[in-house]
Design an enzyme around this catalytic site. Sequence first.
Site, PDB file in Angstrom:
ATOM      1  N   GLU A 314       1.539  -3.009 -12.580  1.00 41.42           N
ATOM      2  CA  GLU A 314       2.495  -2.873 -12.269  1.00 41.42           C
ATOM      3  C   GLU A 314       3.306  -3.241 -13.198  1.00 41.42           C
ATOM      4  O   GLU A 314       3.045  -3.937 -13.487  1.00 41.42           O
ATOM      5  CB  GLU A 314       3.227  -3.273 -11.484  1.00 41.42           C
ATOM      6  N   LYS A 378       8.885   4.353  -8.646  1.00 40.91           N
ATOM      7  CA  LYS A 378       8.833   4.555  -7.316  1.00 40.91           C
ATOM      8  C   LYS A 378      10.122   4.570  -6.547  1.00 40.91           C
ATOM      9  O   LYS A 378      11.239   4.237  -7.229  1.00 40.91           O
ATOM     10  CB  LYS A 378       9.120   2.915  -7.692  1.00 40.91           C
ATOM     11  N   CYS A 435       3.502  -1.892  -6.022  1.00 39.23           N
ATOM     12  CA  CYS A 435       4.080  -2.937  -5.524  1.00 39.23           C
ATOM     13  C   CYS A 435       4.040  -2.518  -3.746  1.00 39.23           C
ATOM     14  O   CYS A 435       3.025  -1.981  -3.255  1.00 39.23           O
ATOM     15  CB  CYS A 435       5.538  -3.804  -5.755  1.00 39.23           C
TER      16      CYS A 435
END
Length: 564
Positions: A314, A378, A435
């Site tokens: 990430e 995301k 995440c």
Amino acid sequence: MTHQARAAEPGLRVDARPSMPASGPLAGIAQWIMLSSGIGRLAIALLAGALGALAMPPFGLFPALVVSLCVAVWLLDGASAGRLRRTLTASVVIGWAWGFGYLTAGLWWLGAAFLVEAEEFAWALPLGVIGLPAVLGLFYGAGFALARLVWSQGAGRIAALALGLAGSEWLRGHLFTGFPWNTLGMALGQNLWLMQGAALFGLYGLTLVAILVAAAPATLATAGTARGRFAPTLAAALALALLAGFGAARLPAGPDPVVAGVRLRLVQPNLEQDAKFRPENREDILDRYIELSDRAASPDRTGLADVTHVIWPESAFPFLIQRDPKALAKIANALPPGKQLITGAARAEEPLPGERPRYFNSILTIASGPTLGDIYDKVHLVPFGEYLPGPLDAILRALGLRQFVSIPGGFTAGSRAGQQILKVPGLPPVAATICYEAIFPSEIVPAAAAGAPPPVPGLILNLTNDAWFGDTPGPRQHFAQARLRAVEEGLPLVRDANTGISGVVDPHGRVTASLPLGVEGILDTALPERLPGRTLYARLGDIPFALMLATALTFALAARRRRA
């Protein structure tokens, strides 16, 4: 005033009598806890909750949860006499204290993130380490109060506690963006045999089972017949054995088959967080990624010749790589023809007139050329970490405060309606997560568009950066929760983390390859195939859990009526 005397007060609900303890050492402890009050009662609840956190990864001490929840039962027994309002108030306070202890002991490592840029965020450390558990503890207070509403003597109160606590855990995972970290079901969800139940009823179903099993021995200290005292514990042991037996039968004897023609290289650079996002380090960071990517994983392998896909974690770069031709050219020169790079990266969209730029925490796919391929943005951002919640945004910025990630205005969430399966040449369709998106059971596979069949991904991809939390339980808990998603969905998990833990998990939850926390390295690995068909949980979601809750409610109410 004794429990017997208080039970004679007017205005009680039917069956407000506490379960009285039997004789023996355990009964003496139970009676002492039941008769506690004031600060002493709060201290017992807080310490019991903190003890329960030892059942979570990386410790996995399930007996700690047994002691913790038995104490919770006896505390609620002690709150069972008095007028309804007083009883419910006592239950809320006990539940809040238990939850505060549980979450503080399980999430203390969040404080490490406040020390990465200590000069700016250290002052707020108590808000994360104490404030967050204090707020989330209200869910447990509500769960204890719900349990008290259907409380009774004997085994019925175990079902009542399971109803209240499991329901509150589901709410904690969904309300106000949700935060299902260390949900109680993880006490079972880290054992290979026991975690297989998640394929049937998911994390929250495991949560209800964990509460029932761990709280059942509380009845051993209750007066009554031997059958009434021992039957709940024996039933709990049988349920645990059946769950383990199902898991053992579900696991194949050999490894899962792998996807032909796919060879992954996971790159774990182990970059420190305080250096990672400094623009002056951009060249060194990119060179480090490229050097690691081209490193032979073993003496009989050379460079990138024998891998098909390279994966970086990430937010790999402290700059916008899609706007940097020089960086893209360097990557293109490092990627042989036909190879694919999958990387986390911040990206920006050009603003419309009068608007500010929008930044996204994304996964990019890059081929030699370089050619930018499919993108995933995301969807589920971290409040205060990646953005400031709407009502607080203007106020906090006026005070000169910002989110942890140094992006002007914070990240913008990707569109949930437009959330797509990531398409990567040479790979099955990818269910992409970034995440902590991987801790949400219901958000792994995108919902089907109206009138369309559900998407059928071939793997879960999780890119993350746990460097914020150092060598603490946090990264280990994160990996364990992501691992359980593989079992729930019947999909392999590929996880690449900046500082670890990186690895591949097959669709039965077995870790086939991994890199430990806090090391630099690469991992060459095959990709396990997804399971044929879809698991029950993948098809029905939390419907089985809802039926389990309804069953617990029915049992609790039936026990209450019998005791009335």
